[in-house]
Design an enzyme around this catalytic site. Structure first.
Site, short mmCIF file in Angstrom:
data_model
loop_
_atom_site.label_atom_id
_atom_site.label_comp_id
_atom_site.label_asym_id
_atom_site.label_seq_id
_atom_site.Cartn_x
_atom_site.Cartn_y
_atom_site.Cartn_z
CE LYS A 92 50.41 20.14 47.58
NZ LYS A 92 51.75 20.41 48.07
NE ARG A 130 53.39 2.56 33.15
CZ ARG A 130 53.19 1.32 33.58
NH1 ARG A 130 52.23 1.05 34.43
NH2 ARG A 130 53.95 0.34 33.15
CG HIS A 151 54.80 -0.83 28.55
ND1 HIS A 151 56.05 -0.42 28.97
CD2 HIS A 151 54.26 -1.51 29.60
CE1 HIS A 151 56.25 -0.84 30.21
NE2 HIS A 151 55.19 -1.51 30.61
NE ARG A 169 54.22 -7.12 36.41
CZ ARG A 169 53.66 -7.97 37.23
NH1 ARG A 169 54.23 -9.10 37.50
NH2 ARG A 169 52.48 -7.71 37.77
CB THR A 170 56.81 -1.09 34.75
OG1 THR A 170 55.95 -1.98 34.05
CG2 THR A 170 57.62 -0.31 33.76
#
Lengths: 314, 181
Positions: A88, A110, A138, A60-61
Protein backbone atom coordinates in the site's frame (compact mmCIF):
# COMPACT_ATOMS: atom_id res chain seq x y z
CA UNK A 1 35.19 -17.78 30.60
CA UNK A 2 33.38 -14.62 29.62
CA UNK A 3 33.10 -12.76 26.35
CA UNK A 4 30.71 -10.93 24.13
CA UNK A 5 30.39 -9.76 20.55
CA UNK A 6 31.99 -6.48 19.51
CA UNK A 7 28.85 -5.51 17.57
CA UNK A 8 25.26 -4.75 18.63
CA UNK A 9 23.68 -5.87 15.35
CA UNK A 10 24.57 -8.51 12.79
CA UNK A 11 24.57 -6.47 9.58
CA UNK A 12 27.38 -8.12 7.69
CA UNK A 13 30.46 -10.28 8.16
CA UNK A 14 32.56 -7.26 7.21
CA UNK A 15 31.88 -5.68 10.65
CA UNK A 16 32.84 -8.79 12.65
CA UNK A 17 36.25 -9.54 14.12
CA UNK A 18 37.82 -12.98 13.89
CA UNK A 19 37.19 -13.30 17.65
CA UNK A 20 33.49 -12.57 17.10
CA UNK A 21 33.29 -15.36 14.55
CA UNK A 22 35.11 -17.79 16.86
CA UNK A 23 32.77 -16.85 19.73
CA UNK A 24 29.74 -17.50 17.52
CA UNK A 25 31.21 -20.90 16.54
CA UNK A 26 31.98 -21.91 20.12
CA UNK A 27 28.46 -20.96 21.17
CA UNK A 28 26.96 -22.76 18.16
CA UNK A 29 28.86 -25.94 19.14
CA UNK A 30 26.84 -26.04 22.34
CA UNK A 31 23.56 -25.21 20.59
CA UNK A 32 24.19 -28.02 18.15
CA UNK A 33 24.19 -30.37 21.14
CA UNK A 34 20.98 -28.73 22.40
CA UNK A 35 19.10 -29.34 19.14
CA UNK A 36 20.06 -33.02 19.26
CA UNK A 37 18.60 -33.59 22.73
CA UNK A 38 15.33 -35.44 23.35
CA UNK A 39 13.87 -32.00 24.25
CA UNK A 40 15.42 -29.41 21.95
CA UNK A 41 14.65 -26.19 23.76
CA UNK A 42 16.32 -23.83 26.21
CA UNK A 43 14.63 -20.97 28.06
CA UNK A 44 17.27 -18.26 27.48
CA UNK A 45 15.24 -15.84 25.33
CA UNK A 46 11.84 -16.37 26.94
CA UNK A 47 11.41 -12.64 27.58
CA UNK A 48 12.52 -11.59 24.07
CA UNK A 49 10.18 -10.96 21.15
CA UNK A 50 11.56 -11.23 17.64
CA UNK A 51 9.96 -9.95 14.44
CA UNK A 52 10.87 -11.78 11.23
CA UNK A 53 10.43 -9.30 8.42
CA UNK A 54 10.75 -10.89 5.01
CA UNK A 55 10.41 -8.38 2.20
CA UNK A 56 11.65 -11.05 -0.20
CA UNK A 57 10.78 -14.71 -0.59
CA UNK A 58 12.65 -17.24 1.48
CA UNK A 59 11.89 -20.71 2.73
CA UNK A 60 15.05 -22.09 4.26
CA UNK A 61 16.43 -18.98 5.96
CA UNK A 62 13.06 -18.03 7.32
CA UNK A 63 12.30 -21.51 8.67
CA UNK A 64 15.78 -21.76 10.09
CA UNK A 65 15.50 -18.44 11.92
CA UNK A 66 12.06 -19.30 13.18
CA UNK A 67 13.21 -22.66 14.51
CA UNK A 68 16.25 -21.05 16.13
CA UNK A 69 14.02 -18.47 17.81
CA UNK A 70 11.56 -21.07 19.06
CA UNK A 71 14.32 -23.32 20.39
CA UNK A 72 15.56 -20.35 22.40
CA UNK A 73 11.98 -19.83 23.71
CA UNK A 74 11.64 -16.39 22.11
CA UNK A 75 8.23 -15.13 21.03
CA UNK A 76 8.04 -14.54 17.31
CA UNK A 77 5.92 -12.57 14.89
CA UNK A 78 6.17 -13.05 11.16
CA UNK A 79 5.70 -10.60 8.40
CA UNK A 80 5.98 -11.04 4.69
CA UNK A 81 5.83 -8.20 2.21
CA UNK A 82 3.32 -9.80 -0.12
CA UNK A 83 0.59 -9.83 2.56
CA UNK A 84 1.31 -6.45 4.13
CA UNK A 85 0.87 -2.69 3.90
CA UNK A 86 4.15 -2.40 2.01
CA UNK A 87 2.09 -3.02 -1.09
CA UNK A 88 0.00 0.00 0.00
CA UNK A 89 3.07 2.25 -0.13
CA UNK A 90 4.29 2.33 3.49
CA UNK A 91 8.00 3.16 3.95
CA UNK A 92 10.45 0.71 5.51
CA UNK A 93 11.01 2.84 8.64
CA UNK A 94 7.27 3.30 9.16
CA UNK A 95 6.63 -0.41 8.79
CA UNK A 96 9.37 -1.33 11.24
CA UNK A 97 8.53 1.40 13.78
CA UNK A 98 4.93 0.28 13.78
CA UNK A 99 6.05 -3.23 14.56
CA UNK A 100 8.48 -2.01 17.25
CA UNK A 101 5.64 -0.07 18.94
CA UNK A 102 4.23 -3.46 19.72
CA UNK A 103 7.32 -4.01 21.94
CA UNK A 104 9.56 -6.11 19.77
CA UNK A 105 13.18 -6.54 20.91
CA UNK A 106 14.88 -7.87 17.79
CA UNK A 107 14.27 -7.68 14.07
CA UNK A 108 15.41 -10.32 11.58
CA UNK A 109 15.12 -8.82 8.12
CA UNK A 110 15.45 -10.01 4.54
CA UNK A 111 15.18 -7.18 2.03
CA UNK A 112 15.82 -6.86 -1.72
CA UNK A 113 17.81 -3.60 -1.32
CA UNK A 114 21.51 -3.70 -0.41
CA UNK A 115 22.13 -1.71 2.79
CA UNK A 116 18.55 -2.05 4.06
CA UNK A 117 19.75 -3.62 7.32
CA UNK A 118 22.38 -0.95 7.93
CA UNK A 119 19.82 1.75 7.20
CA UNK A 120 17.40 0.19 9.68
CA UNK A 121 20.01 -0.12 12.42
CA UNK A 122 20.71 3.62 12.11
CA UNK A 123 17.06 4.64 12.20
CA UNK A 124 15.22 2.37 14.60
CA UNK A 125 15.88 1.36 18.18
CA UNK A 126 16.15 -2.42 18.01
CA UNK A 127 18.67 -5.20 17.49
CA UNK A 128 18.88 -5.90 13.75
CA UNK A 129 19.90 -9.21 12.21
CA UNK A 130 20.46 -9.16 8.48
CA UNK A 131 18.94 -12.22 6.83
CA UNK A 132 20.07 -11.10 3.38
CA UNK A 133 20.00 -7.62 1.83
CA UNK A 134 19.93 -7.67 -1.96
CA UNK A 135 23.28 -8.64 -3.47
CA UNK A 136 25.15 -7.28 -0.44
CA UNK A 137 25.52 -9.66 2.52
CA UNK A 138 23.94 -12.76 4.01
CA UNK A 139 25.99 -13.10 7.19
CA UNK A 140 24.31 -16.08 8.85
CA UNK A 141 24.70 -18.12 5.64
CA UNK A 142 28.43 -17.39 5.56
CA UNK A 143 28.76 -18.27 9.23
CA UNK A 144 26.99 -21.58 8.81
CA UNK A 145 29.04 -22.37 5.69
CA UNK A 146 32.31 -21.72 7.52
CA UNK A 147 31.03 -23.60 10.57
CA UNK A 148 30.24 -26.60 8.36
CA UNK A 149 33.72 -26.52 6.82
CA UNK A 150 35.25 -26.26 10.31
CA UNK A 151 33.18 -29.26 11.39
CA UNK A 152 34.62 -31.38 8.61
CA UNK A 153 38.16 -29.98 8.35
CA UNK A 154 38.67 -28.76 11.98
CA UNK A 155 40.52 -25.55 11.11
CA UNK A 156 39.93 -23.19 8.18
CA UNK A 157 43.42 -21.75 8.25
CA UNK A 158 45.13 -22.45 4.91
CA UNK A 159 42.11 -24.28 3.47
CA UNK A 160 41.35 -23.55 -0.16
CA UNK A 161 37.75 -22.72 -0.96
CA UNK A 162 36.32 -22.02 -4.40
CA UNK A 163 32.97 -20.30 -4.81
CA UNK A 164 31.45 -21.26 -8.15
CA UNK A 165 28.71 -19.59 -10.14
CA UNK A 166 26.85 -16.31 -10.07
CA UNK A 167 29.20 -14.19 -7.94
CA UNK A 168 27.76 -10.93 -9.31
CA UNK A 169 24.27 -11.30 -7.83
CA UNK A 170 25.29 -13.31 -4.80
CA UNK A 171 25.19 -12.00 -1.24
CA UNK A 172 26.25 -15.48 -0.16
CA UNK A 173 29.49 -15.11 -2.13
CA UNK A 174 30.40 -11.72 -0.64
CA UNK A 175 29.70 -12.75 2.96
CA UNK A 176 31.53 -16.03 2.40
CA UNK A 177 34.61 -14.24 1.06
CA UNK A 178 34.77 -11.95 4.13
CA UNK A 179 34.15 -14.80 6.55
CA UNK A 180 36.58 -17.30 5.04
CA UNK A 181 39.35 -14.70 4.76
CA UNK A 182 38.90 -13.64 8.40
CA UNK A 183 39.36 -17.28 9.37
CA UNK A 184 42.53 -17.61 7.32
CA UNK A 185 41.24 -19.57 4.32
CA UNK A 186 42.26 -18.91 0.72
CA UNK A 187 39.34 -17.98 -1.51
CA UNK A 188 38.88 -18.20 -5.25
CA UNK A 189 35.80 -17.40 -7.31
CA UNK A 190 34.96 -19.24 -10.50
CA UNK A 191 32.28 -18.53 -13.08
CA UNK A 192 31.51 -17.01 -16.46
CA UNK A 193 33.17 -13.60 -17.02
CA UNK A 194 29.78 -11.92 -17.11
CA UNK A 195 28.91 -13.14 -13.61
CA UNK A 196 32.19 -12.16 -11.92
CA UNK A 197 32.25 -8.56 -10.61
CA UNK A 198 34.95 -6.52 -12.32
CA UNK A 199 36.78 -5.43 -9.16
CA UNK A 200 36.42 -8.65 -7.15
CA UNK A 201 40.21 -9.14 -7.13
CA UNK A 202 40.53 -6.06 -4.88
CA UNK A 203 39.05 -8.23 -2.11
CA UNK A 204 42.09 -10.46 -2.36
CA UNK A 205 40.41 -13.38 -4.10
CA UNK A 206 41.68 -15.23 -7.12
CA UNK A 207 39.50 -15.34 -10.23
CA UNK A 208 39.17 -18.35 -12.47
CA UNK A 209 36.94 -19.27 -15.37
CA UNK A 210 37.88 -22.94 -15.44
CA UNK A 211 35.91 -25.24 -13.15
CA UNK A 212 38.09 -28.32 -13.62
CA UNK A 213 41.27 -26.46 -12.74
CA UNK A 214 39.59 -24.82 -9.72
CA UNK A 215 38.42 -28.19 -8.44
CA UNK A 216 41.98 -29.53 -8.63
CA UNK A 217 43.13 -26.51 -6.59
CA UNK A 218 40.54 -26.51 -3.81
CA UNK A 219 39.61 -28.43 -0.64
CA UNK A 220 36.04 -27.15 -0.64
CA UNK A 221 33.76 -26.07 -3.49
CA UNK A 222 30.72 -23.95 -2.71
CA UNK A 223 28.34 -24.19 -5.67
CA UNK A 224 26.03 -21.20 -5.89
CA UNK A 225 22.60 -21.26 -7.38
CA UNK A 226 22.00 -19.71 -10.78
CA UNK A 227 19.65 -16.90 -9.80
CA UNK A 228 17.27 -16.75 -12.72
CA UNK A 229 15.13 -14.14 -10.94
CA UNK A 230 17.97 -11.61 -10.62
CA UNK A 231 19.07 -11.81 -14.23
CA UNK A 232 17.30 -9.01 -16.01
CA UNK A 233 19.57 -9.43 -19.00
CA UNK A 234 21.16 -12.56 -20.46
CA UNK A 235 24.50 -13.23 -18.77
CA UNK A 236 25.12 -16.52 -20.55
CA UNK A 237 23.74 -17.91 -23.81
CA UNK A 238 21.71 -20.73 -22.29
CA UNK A 239 21.32 -22.77 -19.12
CA UNK A 240 22.56 -25.76 -21.08
CA UNK A 241 25.78 -24.00 -21.95
CA UNK A 242 26.25 -22.87 -18.34
CA UNK A 243 25.82 -26.45 -17.15
CA UNK A 244 28.36 -27.70 -19.67
CA UNK A 245 30.96 -25.17 -18.49
CA UNK A 246 30.24 -24.81 -14.77
CA UNK A 247 27.95 -27.71 -13.84
CA UNK A 248 29.48 -30.16 -11.38
CA UNK A 249 29.14 -33.89 -12.08
CA UNK A 250 30.09 -36.99 -10.13
CA UNK A 251 32.65 -38.28 -12.68
CA UNK A 252 34.51 -34.96 -12.38
CA UNK A 253 34.76 -35.38 -8.60
CA UNK A 254 35.66 -39.07 -8.73
CA UNK A 255 38.46 -38.36 -11.21
CA UNK A 256 40.11 -35.93 -8.73
CA UNK A 257 40.83 -38.79 -6.30
CA UNK A 258 40.91 -36.52 -3.29
CA UNK A 259 38.79 -35.63 -0.27
CA UNK A 260 36.84 -32.67 -1.64
CA UNK A 261 33.83 -31.13 0.10
CA UNK A 262 30.85 -29.88 -1.88
CA UNK A 263 28.52 -27.24 -0.48
CA UNK A 264 25.44 -25.46 -1.76
CA UNK A 265 23.46 -22.73 0.01
CA UNK A 266 20.19 -23.95 -1.55
CA UNK A 267 17.76 -24.03 -3.12
CA UNK A 268 19.45 -26.37 -5.60
CA UNK A 269 18.68 -26.28 -9.31
CA UNK A 270 19.34 -29.99 -9.75
CA UNK A 271 20.98 -30.64 -13.08
CA UNK A 272 22.08 -27.01 -13.52
CA UNK A 273 24.90 -26.08 -11.12
CA UNK A 274 25.25 -29.59 -9.69
CA UNK A 275 23.79 -32.93 -10.70
CA UNK A 276 21.50 -34.95 -8.46
CA UNK A 277 24.24 -37.57 -7.98
CA UNK A 278 26.64 -34.93 -6.59
CA UNK A 279 24.02 -33.37 -4.30
CA UNK A 280 23.26 -36.77 -2.77
CA UNK A 281 26.85 -38.07 -2.70
CA UNK A 282 29.26 -38.44 0.22
CA UNK A 283 31.16 -35.38 -1.03
CA UNK A 284 28.17 -33.20 -0.24
CA UNK A 285 27.57 -31.62 3.19
CA UNK A 286 24.47 -29.75 2.01
CA UNK A 287 22.16 -31.20 4.65
CA UNK A 288 24.74 -30.63 7.41
CA UNK A 289 24.73 -26.99 6.34
CA UNK A 290 20.99 -26.83 6.94
CA UNK A 291 21.27 -28.41 10.40
CA UNK A 292 24.17 -26.14 11.33
CA UNK A 293 22.12 -23.15 10.17
CA UNK A 294 19.77 -23.52 13.11
CA UNK A 295 22.65 -23.80 15.61
CA UNK A 296 24.46 -20.80 14.13
CA UNK A 297 21.31 -18.65 14.17
CA UNK A 298 20.63 -19.66 17.78
CA UNK A 299 24.16 -18.57 18.68
CA UNK A 300 23.81 -15.23 16.88
CA UNK A 301 20.43 -14.43 18.45
CA UNK A 302 21.61 -15.53 21.89
CA UNK A 303 24.81 -13.50 21.78
CA UNK A 304 23.07 -10.37 20.47
CA UNK A 305 20.21 -10.67 22.97
CA UNK A 306 22.70 -10.96 25.83
CA UNK A 307 23.86 -7.43 25.00
CA UNK A 308 20.39 -5.98 25.52
CA UNK A 309 20.42 -5.66 29.29
CA UNK A 310 17.32 -6.07 31.40
CA UNK A 311 15.69 -2.76 32.25
CA UNK A 312 13.17 -2.61 35.07
CA UNK A 313 12.67 1.15 34.95
CA UNK A 314 10.32 1.21 31.99
CA UNK B 1 44.16 -10.84 48.99
CA UNK B 2 44.69 -13.44 51.73
CA UNK B 3 44.55 -17.16 50.94
CA UNK B 4 43.71 -19.45 53.80
CA UNK B 5 43.92 -23.20 53.30
CA UNK B 6 40.64 -24.87 54.23
CA UNK B 7 41.43 -28.40 53.11
CA UNK B 8 44.71 -30.08 52.28
CA UNK B 9 45.13 -32.75 49.62
CA UNK B 10 45.04 -35.44 52.29
CA UNK B 11 41.76 -34.19 53.78
CA UNK B 12 40.21 -33.88 50.34
CA UNK B 13 41.13 -37.50 49.65
CA UNK B 14 39.57 -38.68 52.92
CA UNK B 15 36.42 -36.66 52.20
CA UNK B 16 36.12 -38.07 48.67
CA UNK B 17 36.44 -41.61 50.07
CA UNK B 18 33.69 -40.91 52.57
CA UNK B 19 31.41 -39.39 49.92
CA UNK B 20 32.01 -42.45 47.73
CA UNK B 21 30.96 -44.76 50.60
CA UNK B 22 27.83 -42.68 51.19
CA UNK B 23 26.94 -42.94 47.50
CA UNK B 24 27.48 -46.72 47.49
CA UNK B 25 25.27 -47.02 50.58
CA UNK B 26 22.37 -45.34 48.76
CA UNK B 27 22.91 -46.50 45.19
CA UNK B 28 24.21 -50.08 45.51
CA UNK B 29 25.53 -51.21 42.14
CA UNK B 30 24.57 -47.90 40.42
CA UNK B 31 22.56 -49.75 37.75
CA UNK B 32 19.74 -47.18 37.99
CA UNK B 33 21.91 -44.19 38.80
CA UNK B 34 23.48 -41.51 36.63
CA UNK B 35 26.11 -39.16 38.06
CA UNK B 36 26.03 -35.73 36.44
CA UNK B 37 28.93 -33.31 36.85
CA UNK B 38 27.89 -29.67 36.64
CA UNK B 39 30.09 -27.66 34.25
CA UNK B 40 32.68 -26.39 34.58
CA UNK B 41 34.08 -27.32 38.02
CA UNK B 42 31.77 -30.17 39.07
CA UNK B 43 33.13 -32.30 36.24
CA UNK B 44 36.52 -32.45 37.98
CA UNK B 45 34.92 -33.67 41.23
CA UNK B 46 32.96 -36.24 39.23
CA UNK B 47 36.19 -37.62 37.72
CA UNK B 48 37.64 -38.10 41.23
CA UNK B 49 34.49 -39.88 42.40
CA UNK B 50 34.52 -42.20 39.38
CA UNK B 51 38.12 -43.16 40.19
CA UNK B 52 37.18 -43.81 43.82
CA UNK B 53 34.16 -45.90 42.77
CA UNK B 54 36.36 -47.94 40.45
CA UNK B 55 38.73 -48.50 43.41
CA UNK B 56 35.73 -49.95 45.24
CA UNK B 57 35.06 -52.35 42.39
CA UNK B 58 32.27 -50.29 40.83
CA UNK B 59 33.10 -49.33 37.27
CA UNK B 60 31.01 -48.48 34.22
CA UNK B 61 28.90 -46.07 36.25
CA UNK B 62 26.59 -44.06 33.96
CA UNK B 63 27.69 -40.44 34.01
CA UNK B 64 27.61 -37.22 32.04
CA UNK B 65 28.34 -33.53 32.15
CA UNK B 66 25.74 -30.79 32.14
CA UNK B 67 26.23 -27.15 31.24
CA UNK B 68 23.61 -24.79 32.63
CA UNK B 69 24.57 -21.53 30.89
CA UNK B 70 21.42 -21.35 28.75
CA UNK B 71 19.23 -21.91 31.84
CA UNK B 72 20.78 -19.28 34.12
CA UNK B 73 18.45 -16.77 35.76
CA UNK B 74 20.89 -13.87 35.28
CA UNK B 75 20.85 -13.81 31.46
CA UNK B 76 20.84 -10.14 30.33
CA UNK B 77 21.63 -9.11 33.89
CA UNK B 78 25.36 -9.86 33.96
CA UNK B 79 27.70 -7.27 32.47
CA UNK B 80 29.41 -9.85 30.28
CA UNK B 81 27.73 -13.18 29.59
CA UNK B 82 29.34 -16.50 30.49
CA UNK B 83 30.52 -18.74 27.71
CA UNK B 84 28.85 -22.14 27.59
CA UNK B 85 30.73 -25.41 28.11
CA UNK B 86 30.10 -28.84 26.68
CA UNK B 87 27.06 -30.87 27.69
CA UNK B 88 27.47 -34.60 27.19
CA UNK B 89 24.73 -36.90 28.41
CA UNK B 90 24.47 -40.09 26.38
CA UNK B 91 21.95 -41.80 28.67
CA UNK B 92 18.19 -41.24 28.69
CA UNK B 93 17.41 -40.08 32.23
CA UNK B 94 13.73 -41.06 32.24
CA UNK B 95 13.08 -42.97 35.48
CA UNK B 96 16.75 -42.90 36.54
CA UNK B 97 18.21 -41.71 39.85
CA UNK B 98 20.35 -38.68 39.13
CA UNK B 99 23.07 -37.28 41.38
CA UNK B 100 24.35 -33.78 40.61
CA UNK B 101 28.01 -33.35 41.48
CA UNK B 102 29.54 -29.89 42.02
CA UNK B 103 32.54 -28.46 43.84
CA UNK B 104 31.07 -25.54 45.78
CA UNK B 105 27.44 -24.90 46.73
CA UNK B 106 26.89 -21.21 47.38
CA UNK B 107 23.66 -19.39 46.45
CA UNK B 108 21.99 -22.47 44.98
CA UNK B 109 21.21 -20.72 41.70
CA UNK B 110 23.34 -23.00 39.53
CA UNK B 111 21.61 -26.01 41.01
CA UNK B 112 18.22 -24.43 40.29
CA UNK B 113 19.29 -23.97 36.68
CA UNK B 114 20.54 -27.55 36.56
CA UNK B 115 17.17 -28.81 37.83
CA UNK B 116 15.59 -26.95 34.93
CA UNK B 117 18.15 -28.15 32.36
CA UNK B 118 18.14 -31.82 33.26
CA UNK B 119 14.54 -32.32 32.15
CA UNK B 120 15.62 -31.97 28.52
CA UNK B 121 16.99 -35.50 28.89
CA UNK B 122 13.90 -37.13 30.41
CA UNK B 123 12.21 -37.09 33.82
CA UNK B 124 14.45 -38.65 36.48
CA UNK B 125 12.77 -40.61 39.29
CA UNK B 126 14.78 -38.58 41.79
CA UNK B 127 17.59 -36.06 41.88
CA UNK B 128 20.19 -35.72 44.64
CA UNK B 129 22.99 -33.22 45.14
CA UNK B 130 26.58 -33.93 46.14
CA UNK B 131 28.99 -31.08 46.85
CA UNK B 132 32.56 -30.99 48.08
CA UNK B 133 32.10 -27.65 49.87
CA UNK B 134 28.85 -26.25 51.26
CA UNK B 135 29.08 -22.51 51.95
CA UNK B 136 26.28 -22.68 54.47
CA UNK B 137 24.02 -19.76 55.47
CA UNK B 138 24.52 -18.16 52.06
CA UNK B 139 21.69 -19.78 50.13
CA UNK B 140 19.35 -17.59 48.09
CA UNK B 141 17.03 -20.46 47.18
CA UNK B 142 15.61 -23.41 49.14
CA UNK B 143 18.23 -25.91 47.99
CA UNK B 144 20.32 -28.17 50.27
CA UNK B 145 22.87 -30.90 49.49
CA UNK B 146 22.28 -34.60 50.17
CA UNK B 147 26.00 -35.37 50.41
CA UNK B 148 28.38 -32.75 51.78
CA UNK B 149 32.18 -32.90 51.89
CA UNK B 150 32.69 -30.00 54.28
CA UNK B 151 30.58 -27.12 55.52
CA UNK B 152 32.27 -23.74 55.40
CA UNK B 153 31.28 -20.40 56.94
CA UNK B 154 32.14 -17.53 54.65
CA UNK B 155 31.16 -13.98 53.80
CA UNK B 156 29.80 -12.81 50.46
CA UNK B 157 33.00 -10.83 49.85
CA UNK B 158 35.07 -14.01 50.15
CA UNK B 159 35.62 -16.77 47.63
CA UNK B 160 36.10 -20.49 48.03
CA UNK B 161 38.45 -21.94 45.43
CA UNK B 162 38.92 -25.65 44.82
CA UNK B 163 42.14 -26.44 42.93
CA UNK B 164 43.20 -29.82 41.58
CA UNK B 165 46.71 -31.05 40.96
CA UNK B 166 45.89 -31.63 37.28
CA UNK B 167 45.62 -27.84 36.83
CA UNK B 168 47.81 -26.41 39.62
CA UNK B 169 50.46 -28.25 41.66
CA UNK B 170 48.29 -29.86 44.34
CA UNK B 171 44.75 -30.69 45.47
CA UNK B 172 43.71 -27.93 47.85
CA UNK B 173 40.73 -25.81 48.93
CA UNK B 174 41.34 -22.14 49.76
CA UNK B 175 39.24 -19.46 51.38
CA UNK B 176 40.20 -16.25 49.63
CA UNK B 177 39.58 -12.98 51.52
CA UNK B 178 40.04 -9.45 50.23
CA UNK B 179 42.85 -7.58 52.04
CA UNK B 180 40.73 -5.18 54.04
CA UNK B 181 39.02 -7.77 56.25
Amino acid sequence: MMSELSVNHLLGIKDLTTEDIQLIFQTADQFKEVINRPIRKVPSLRDITIANLFFENSTRTRLSFELAEKRLSADTVNFSASSSSVSKGETLIDTVNNILSMKVDMVVMRHPNPGAAVFLSQNVDSIIVNAGDGAHEHPTQALLDAFSIREKHQDLKGKKVVIVGDILHSRVALSNIFCLQKLGAEVRVCGPTTLIPKYIHTLGVEVSHNLQESLEWCDVANMLRVQHERQDIKYFPSVREYTQQFGLTLPMLDSLKKDITIMHPGPINRGVEITTEVADSDYSIILNQVENGVAIRMAVLYLLASKKKMNFNG
Amino acid sequence: MIKKELLSGKSIDIILSRLTCELIENHGDFSDTVLIGLQPRGVLVLDKLLTKLAGNGISNVNHGRLDITFYRDDFRRRDIPLQPNQTKIDVILEGKKVVFVDDVLYTGRSVRSALDAIHSFGRPSEIELLVLIDRRFSRELPIQPDYTGKQVDSLASQKVAVEWKEESDKDVVYLIKPNDE
